[in-house]
Write a protein that holds these residues in place. Structure first.
Motif, PDB file in Angstrom:
ATOM      1  N   ILE A 251      24.710 107.252 -36.291  1.00 36.58           N
ATOM      2  CA  ILE A 251      24.006 108.163 -35.387  1.00 36.58           C
ATOM      3  C   ILE A 251      22.800 107.439 -34.784  1.00 36.58           C
ATOM      4  O   ILE A 251      22.077 106.723 -35.493  1.00 36.58           O
ATOM      5  N   ARG A 252      22.608 107.597 -33.485  1.00 37.37           N
ATOM      6  CA  ARG A 252      21.408 107.092 -32.809  1.00 37.37           C
ATOM      7  C   ARG A 252      20.847 108.213 -31.939  1.00 37.37           C
ATOM      8  O   ARG A 252      21.594 108.966 -31.336  1.00 37.37           O
ATOM      9  N   ILE A 253      19.525 108.293 -31.908  1.00 39.98           N
ATOM     10  CA  ILE A 253      18.883 109.278 -31.042  1.00 39.98           C
ATOM     11  C   ILE A 253      18.330 108.530 -29.835  1.00 39.98           C
ATOM     12  O   ILE A 253      17.570 107.560 -29.992  1.00 39.98           O
ATOM     13  N   LEU A 254      18.739 108.962 -28.638  1.00 41.59           N
ATOM     14  CA  LEU A 254      18.256 108.322 -27.412  1.00 41.59           C
ATOM     15  C   LEU A 254      17.054 109.114 -26.904  1.00 41.59           C
ATOM     16  O   LEU A 254      17.184 110.283 -26.519  1.00 41.59           O
ATOM     17  N   HIS A 255      15.891 108.480 -26.961  1.00 46.20           N
ATOM     18  CA  HIS A 255      14.649 109.137 -26.530  1.00 46.20           C
ATOM     19  C   HIS A 255      14.372 108.796 -25.063  1.00 46.20           C
ATOM     20  O   HIS A 255      14.317 107.616 -24.710  1.00 46.20           O
ATOM     21  N   PHE A 256      14.180 109.829 -24.243  1.00 51.88           N
ATOM     22  CA  PHE A 256      13.762 109.633 -22.841  1.00 51.88           C
ATOM     23  C   PHE A 256      12.280 109.980 -22.764  1.00 51.88           C
ATOM     24  O   PHE A 256      11.913 111.134 -22.530  1.00 51.88           O
ATOM     25  N   PHE A 257      11.424 108.977 -22.957  1.00 57.77           N
ATOM     26  CA  PHE A 257       9.978 109.246 -23.047  1.00 57.77           C
ATOM     27  C   PHE A 257       9.415 109.821 -21.749  1.00 57.77           C
ATOM     28  O   PHE A 257       8.410 110.532 -21.773  1.00 57.77           O
ATOM     29  N   ALA A 258      10.080 109.509 -20.593  1.00 57.44           N
ATOM     30  CA  ALA A 258       9.554 109.968 -19.298  1.00 57.44           C
ATOM     31  C   ALA A 258      10.171 111.298 -18.863  1.00 57.44           C
ATOM     32  O   ALA A 258       9.952 111.747 -17.731  1.00 57.44           O
ATOM     33  N   HIS A 259      10.954 111.924 -19.740  1.00 55.72           N
ATOM     34  CA  HIS A 259      11.579 113.221 -19.416  1.00 55.72           C
ATOM     35  C   HIS A 259      10.475 114.263 -19.237  1.00 55.72           C
ATOM     36  O   HIS A 259       9.498 114.276 -20.009  1.00 55.72           O
ATOM     37  N   THR A 260      10.646 115.162 -18.270  1.00 54.31           N
ATOM     38  CA  THR A 260       9.588 116.164 -18.027  1.00 54.31           C
ATOM     39  C   THR A 260       9.416 117.093 -19.240  1.00 54.31           C
ATOM     40  O   THR A 260       8.366 117.696 -19.406  1.00 54.31           O
ATOM     41  N   GLY A 261      10.468 117.168 -20.105  1.00 53.05           N
ATOM     42  CA  GLY A 261      10.352 118.055 -21.260  1.00 53.05           C
ATOM     43  C   GLY A 261      10.089 117.313 -22.570  1.00 53.05           C
ATOM     44  O   GLY A 261      10.146 117.922 -23.640  1.00 53.05           O
ATOM     45  N   TYR A 262       9.814 115.984 -22.489  1.00 51.89           N
ATOM     46  CA  TYR A 262       9.695 115.223 -23.749  1.00 51.89           C
ATOM     47  C   TYR A 262       8.606 115.785 -24.657  1.00 51.89           C
ATOM     48  O   TYR A 262       8.762 115.838 -25.880  1.00 51.89           O
ATOM     49  N   ASP A 263       7.489 116.238 -24.037  1.00 51.06           N
ATOM     50  CA  ASP A 263       6.347 116.701 -24.845  1.00 51.06           C
ATOM     51  C   ASP A 263       6.404 118.191 -25.172  1.00 51.06           C
ATOM     52  O   ASP A 263       5.505 118.695 -25.855  1.00 51.06           O
ATOM     53  N   THR A 264       7.396 118.900 -24.673  1.00 47.76           N
ATOM     54  CA  THR A 264       7.457 120.349 -24.916  1.00 47.76           C
ATOM     55  C   THR A 264       7.491 120.630 -26.416  1.00 47.76           C
ATOM     56  O   THR A 264       8.342 120.071 -27.136  1.00 47.76           O
ATOM     57  N   PHE A 265       6.574 121.490 -26.862  1.00 50.18           N
ATOM     58  CA  PHE A 265       6.458 121.782 -28.301  1.00 50.18           C
ATOM     59  C   PHE A 265       7.659 122.614 -28.757  1.00 50.18           C
ATOM     60  O   PHE A 265       7.917 123.689 -28.221  1.00 50.18           O
ATOM     61  N   ILE A 266       8.384 122.140 -29.765  1.00 53.94           N
ATOM     62  CA  ILE A 266       9.567 122.879 -30.246  1.00 53.94           C
ATOM     63  C   ILE A 266       9.524 123.054 -31.765  1.00 53.94           C
ATOM     64  O   ILE A 266      10.500 123.484 -32.370  1.00 53.94           O
ATOM     65  N   SER A 267       8.395 122.712 -32.358  1.00 58.26           N
ATOM     66  CA  SER A 267       8.341 122.718 -33.814  1.00 58.26           C
ATOM     67  C   SER A 267       7.806 124.050 -34.336  1.00 58.26           C
ATOM     68  O   SER A 267       7.632 125.002 -33.578  1.00 58.26           O
ATOM     69  N   LYS A 268       7.517 124.102 -35.641  1.00 59.03           N
ATOM     70  CA  LYS A 268       7.032 125.352 -36.241  1.00 59.03           C
ATOM     71  C   LYS A 268       5.592 125.600 -35.819  1.00 59.03           C
ATOM     72  O   LYS A 268       4.769 124.684 -35.830  1.00 59.03           O
TER      73      LYS A 268
END
Ligand SMILES: C[S@@+](CC[C@H](N)C(=O)[O-])C[C@H]1O[C@@H](n2cnc3c(N)ncnc32)[C@H](O)[C@@H]1O
Length: 275
Positions: A251-268
């Motif tokens: 498994i590899r996770i591809l991170h798009f650091f420049a995505h407009t939603g990269y910083d959107t908070f999704i945690s607890k």
């Protein structure tokens, strides 16, 4: 000592027999949610299910209810059929709809280019598709026929897919994999900010001897070296689990650091640590 007895004793000694028994119980009683079944190893293609389920979960956290899953390399279509089955379970569990796209020549492996395509293991023509046999069995997958070097460039314009959340890489060759990666140069917003990936040909066995300088591993390394705003990362949380599954290494996770939603908070929300 006979071979069956030897194998039972070896399994007891390695602790894997108790896991096997637990698996049988979970399977027979059909207990646990999809996530549990994936990690307990009771599903067909648990790696495909892990990647799709987590792509759908991230989508839902970001407020998206439709995503795309891409399979690079389809052969006879077993992977696509598995993805269709898994998409139903994922929809049931997350409410997210998954569109499935396969990419294949339809004629099997093309000619290998050089040693990086592992000529000692693969031959052109391997894995040709029987399209007439496969088509009636597919419910919703779309297959993009042709060499990926010619098809990936126009995919987004032609198909207008929902954001890509998960990718299954199984083109076998270094040359085909690096050609398919051109799709990853598109605008990051064509994807989720973090895309779940499975690579079929990065572990193998004593014969394949996959290494960092050939095949899919080389393609991943070159992609990371040549891109600063998008990178493949191992899934460290899986590699650190107490109970290991072999596919965790694929498994590899591809991170798009420049995505407009990269910083959107999704945690607890509640992350205070009281004294
Ligand atoms: C091992 S098979 C895929 C197996 C399939 N994922 C499964 O799970 O059943 C590899 C496939 O990659 C396809 N392939 C390899 N290089 C390709 C290329 N450059 N363009 C399109 N298809 C390619 C071949 O046609 C072959 O069917």
């Amino acid at each position: 000592m006979n071979a069956r007895l030897t194998s039972i004793i070896q399994n007891i000694a390695s602790g894997s027999l108790s896991r096997q028994v637990a698996r049988k119980i979970v399977k027979t009683l059909n207990i646990g949610d999809l996530d549990y079944k994936i990690h307990a190893g009771v599903l067909d293609r648990p790696h495909y299910a892990y990647v799709m389920l987590n792509g759908a979960r991230l989508a839902r956290a970001l407020g998206l209810m439709r995503i795309s899953a891409l399979e690079f390399g389809c052969a006879g279509g077993k992977g696509l059929l598995a993805l269709e089955r898994i998409a139903k379970m994922v929809k049931q569990e997350t409410g997210v709809d998954v569109d499935i796209y396969g990419f294949d020549t339809g004629k099997g492996l093309p000619d290998p280019v050089d040693y990086r395509d592992l000529k000692y293991h693969w031959k052109s023509g391997f894995f040709a598709m029987d399209e007439q046999k496969l088509s009636p069995n597919l419910e919703k997958s779309k297959i993009v026929f042709g060499n990926v070097k010619d098809t990936v460039g126009t995919f987004f314009e032609e198909y207008k897919p929902a954001p890509v959340a998960c990718i299954f890489h199984d083109l076998d060759f270094y040359s085909s994999t690096i050609d398919s990666f051109k799709i990853l140069d598109a605008n990051p917003d064509r994807f989720l900010p973090r895309v779940f990936n499975y690579f079929d040909d990065i572990i193998g066995g004593d014969l394949e001897l996959y290494c960092d300088w050939t095949g899919e591993r080389l393609a991943i390394n070159e992609f990371n070296d040549s891109h600063s705003d998008r990178k493949f990362s191992p899934a460290y949380h899986l590699l650190a689990s107490r109970e290991q599954n072999r596919w965790y290494h694929q498994i590899r996770i591809l991170h798009f650091f420049a995505h407009t939603g990269y910083d959107t908070f999704i945690s607890k929300e509640d992350q205070q640590i009281p004294i």
